[in-house]
Design an enzyme around this catalytic site. Structure first.
Site, PDB file in Angstrom:
ATOM      1  N   HIS A  18       3.080  -9.256  49.238  1.00 13.92           N
ATOM      2  CA  HIS A  18       3.623  -9.379  48.528  1.00 13.92           C
ATOM      3  C   HIS A  18       3.345 -10.747  47.711  1.00 13.92           C
ATOM      4  O   HIS A  18       3.840 -11.505  47.155  1.00 13.92           O
ATOM      5  CB  HIS A  18       4.973  -9.717  48.774  1.00 13.92           C
ATOM      6  CG  HIS A  18       6.343  -7.992  48.989  1.00 13.92           C
ATOM      7  ND1 HIS A  18       5.883  -6.949  50.012  1.00 13.92           N
ATOM      8  CD2 HIS A  18       7.210  -7.822  48.300  1.00 13.92           C
ATOM      9  CE1 HIS A  18       6.833  -6.517  49.522  1.00 13.92           C
ATOM     10  NE2 HIS A  18       6.978  -6.884  48.331  1.00 13.92           N
ATOM     11  N   ARG A 161      17.817  -6.408  42.349  1.00 18.03           N
ATOM     12  CA  ARG A 161      17.812  -5.254  42.980  1.00 18.03           C
ATOM     13  C   ARG A 161      18.224  -6.516  44.292  1.00 18.03           C
ATOM     14  O   ARG A 161      17.805  -7.523  44.665  1.00 18.03           O
ATOM     15  CB  ARG A 161      15.928  -5.258  43.454  1.00 18.03           C
ATOM     16  CG  ARG A 161      15.859  -4.193  44.545  1.00 18.03           C
ATOM     17  CD  ARG A 161      13.979  -3.826  44.635  1.00 18.03           C
ATOM     18  NE  ARG A 161      13.637  -5.132  45.337  1.00 18.03           N
ATOM     19  CZ  ARG A 161      12.006  -5.161  45.686  1.00 18.03           C
ATOM     20  NH1 ARG A 161      11.196  -3.430  45.801  1.00 18.03           N
ATOM     21  NH2 ARG A 161      11.423  -6.157  46.547  1.00 18.03           N
ATOM     22  N   GLU A 260      10.659   4.730  45.599  1.00 13.14           N
ATOM     23  CA  GLU A 260       9.321   4.187  46.171  1.00 13.14           C
ATOM     24  C   GLU A 260       9.311   5.195  47.611  1.00 13.14           C
ATOM     25  O   GLU A 260       8.513   3.759  48.903  1.00 13.14           O
ATOM     26  CB  GLU A 260       9.779   3.199  46.165  1.00 13.14           C
ATOM     27  CG  GLU A 260      11.190   2.434  46.865  1.00 13.14           C
ATOM     28  CD  GLU A 260      10.684   0.832  47.001  1.00 13.14           C
ATOM     29  OE1 GLU A 260      10.426  -0.294  46.964  1.00 13.14           O
ATOM     30  OE2 GLU A 260      12.166   0.065  47.715  1.00 13.14           O
ATOM     31  N   ASP A 284       5.142   0.286  47.156  1.00 16.88           N
ATOM     32  CA  ASP A 284       5.868   1.371  48.267  1.00 16.88           C
ATOM     33  C   ASP A 284       5.174   2.879  48.625  1.00 16.88           C
ATOM     34  O   ASP A 284       4.919   3.638  49.243  1.00 16.88           O
ATOM     35  CB  ASP A 284       7.275   0.638  48.941  1.00 16.88           C
ATOM     36  CG  ASP A 284       7.054   0.256  49.365  1.00 16.88           C
ATOM     37  OD1 ASP A 284       6.327  -0.508  50.479  1.00 16.88           O
ATOM     38  OD2 ASP A 284       7.744  -0.951  48.951  1.00 16.88           O
ATOM     39  N   CYS A 331       8.579   0.141  38.282  1.00 17.80           N
ATOM     40  CA  CYS A 331       8.502  -1.429  38.277  1.00 17.80           C
ATOM     41  C   CYS A 331       7.603  -2.061  39.517  1.00 17.80           C
ATOM     42  O   CYS A 331       7.205  -3.285  39.717  1.00 17.80           O
ATOM     43  CB  CYS A 331       9.747  -1.930  39.045  1.00 17.80           C
ATOM     44  SG  CYS A 331       9.959  -1.640  39.827  1.00 17.80           S
TER      45      CYS A 331
HETATM   46  C1  PEP Z   1       7.197  -1.842  45.238  1.00 22.12           C
HETATM   47  O1  PEP Z   1       7.352  -1.123  46.199  1.00 22.12           O
HETATM   48  O2  PEP Z   1       6.183  -0.785  43.766  1.00 22.12           O
HETATM   49  C2  PEP Z   1       8.406  -2.420  43.694  1.00 22.12           C
HETATM   50  C3  PEP Z   1       7.744  -2.527  43.128  1.00 22.12           C
HETATM   51  O3  PEP Z   1       8.062  -3.181  45.180  1.00 22.12           O
HETATM   52  P1  PEP Z   1       8.336  -4.907  46.520  1.00 22.12           P
HETATM   53  O4  PEP Z   1       6.810  -4.145  45.860  1.00 22.12           O
HETATM   54  O5  PEP Z   1       8.890  -5.542  46.405  1.00 22.12           O
HETATM   55  O6  PEP Z   1       8.113  -4.230  47.559  1.00 22.12           O
HETATM   56 MG    MG Z   2       8.485  -1.571  47.026  1.00 15.99          MG
END
Ligand code: PEP
Ligand code: MG
Length: 370
Positions: A18, A161, A260, A284, A331
């Protein structure tokens, strides 16, 4: 304060962690996971960070410096040229229209979304609001944050979210326990349904802010229809409470789920009947499908979003969403991969949500596709 950060280098992590995702959202050049080669004696030295190639130059000589100044300028020029696409439509040569949206992490990013001319916010990652302080944000703090996004975007959609805590996004006040695999643990919707106060407060804040724009609620890390049913019950309870207190909210607010987890893909037909839209989290989804930890540099090479399994899943999800006439966007970071745009459009994806800096290059790509 991101205006003071020109770039950064980390010893640990991967491009999918992240920290890295956030750096891209904020347009900060970074090099991730260089390990031991980042030495204390570099402290105080000048450094060139080439985020395109992942190379670092310590105390560069004049020639190197000149070369990289040119490289930086040509990138700035490229981006300036893209500005011509502002106000233009995201439509392929054959007339297929696609929503190009932006991902944000907090209020600071909204300005770059407005500058990018995105069609809305496809993913508002609210975790960072929760990670900023030692205590959880109050309903009013959250309400102000979401209201600002709603007002700034006007009639354009903003997908908030609900907090996806856990895994590599830890919050001091929430104890996950000492676990070996936090990515497979107490996180996302599981945590929200177990710690209902956190969920209730956040939903209340989103609903109160919903009258100022076009907000929707997006649930993270869903693995079953029961989770969605339970979440909907809580949302209804919040709505009833607001009605009793005569507090206005958008009665028609949309509800979406992140797809995801492989489980969510397999039950996407049922989920499509329960919600208004899907947003595919390829980060994910790739990690969980291929069994590759987003945080582990040793398996980073195996983190292959183009794996046939993921590509096939995207097709399945889209078909199931469209059977119920529900839109589906991506996304996760794959949305910004211009090598995949044509495939996504071919399978019928309705929207792509990317970091604000990538909106115009994606628009360019979409417009070139035949
Ligand atoms: C993902 O998992 O692709 C997502 C958009 O959520 P994050 O990257 O915040 O886990
Ligand atoms: Mg995710």
């Amino acid at each position: 304060d991101k205006s003071k950060i020109l770039g950064f280098i980390t010893t640990a992590g991967t491009l999918n962690s992240h920290t890295s995702v956030l750096a891209r959202t904020k347009g900060i050049p970074s090099i991730i996971g260089v390990g031991e080669s980042l030495k204390v004696e570099y402290d105080g030295k000048s450094v060139i960070i080439d985020g395109f190639t992942g190379k670092i130059y310590i105390e560069p000589d004049y020639t190197t410096l000149t070369k990289f100044r040119k490289k930086r300028d040509s990138n700035l020029n490229y981006r300036k040229n893209l500005e011509k696409l502002k106000g233009k439509e995201n439509v392929t040569q054959s007339g297929q229209r696609i929503a190009v949206l932006a991902n944000v992490a907090n209020r600071e990013d909204i300005e770059s979304v407005l500058r990018s001319d995105a069609g809305g916010i496809g993913l508002y990652r609210t975790e960072f609001l929760f990670m900023e302080n030692d205590t959880l944000p109050t309903e009013d703090q959250q309400y102000l944050e979401y209201k600002l996004a709603a007002e700034a975007m006007g009639s354009k959609p903003v997908s908030i979210r609900t907090v996806d805590m856990g895994s590599d996004k830890t919050i001091r006040e929430i104890d996950e326990g000492k676990v070996r695999n936090p990515a497979l643990g107490y996180r996302g919707i599981r945590l929200l349904l177990n710690d209902e106060d956190v969920f209730y407060t956040q939903i209340r804040a989103i609903l109160r802010a919903s009258i100022y724009g076009n907000l929707s609620i997006l649930l993270p890390m869903v693995t079953s229809s029961e989770e969605v049913s339970r979440a909907k019950e809580i949302i209804e309870k919040v709505k009833d409470d607001l009605r009793s207190s005569k507090i206005l909210f958008d009665e028609d607010i949309n509800l979406g789920v992140m797809i995801e987890t492989p489980a969510a893909v397999m039950i996407s037909g049922e989920l499509a009947r329960q919600v208004d839209y899907f947003s595919i989290g390829t980060n994910d989804l790739t990690a969980l499908t291929l069994g590759v930890d987003r945080m582990n540099p040793k398996v980073e090479e195996l983190f292959d979003v183009e794996h046939p399994a993921i590509m096939k899943m995207i097709r399945i999800i889209t078909n199931n969403a469209h059977l119920e006439e529900k839109p589906v966007a991506i996304c996760g970071d794959a949305a910004a991969d211009l090598g995949l745009t044509e495939y996504f459009i071919k399978v019928g994806i309705d929207g792509l949500s990317v970091e604000p800096q990538k909106v115009l290059s994606l628009r360019k790509k979409v417009r070139e596709i035949r």
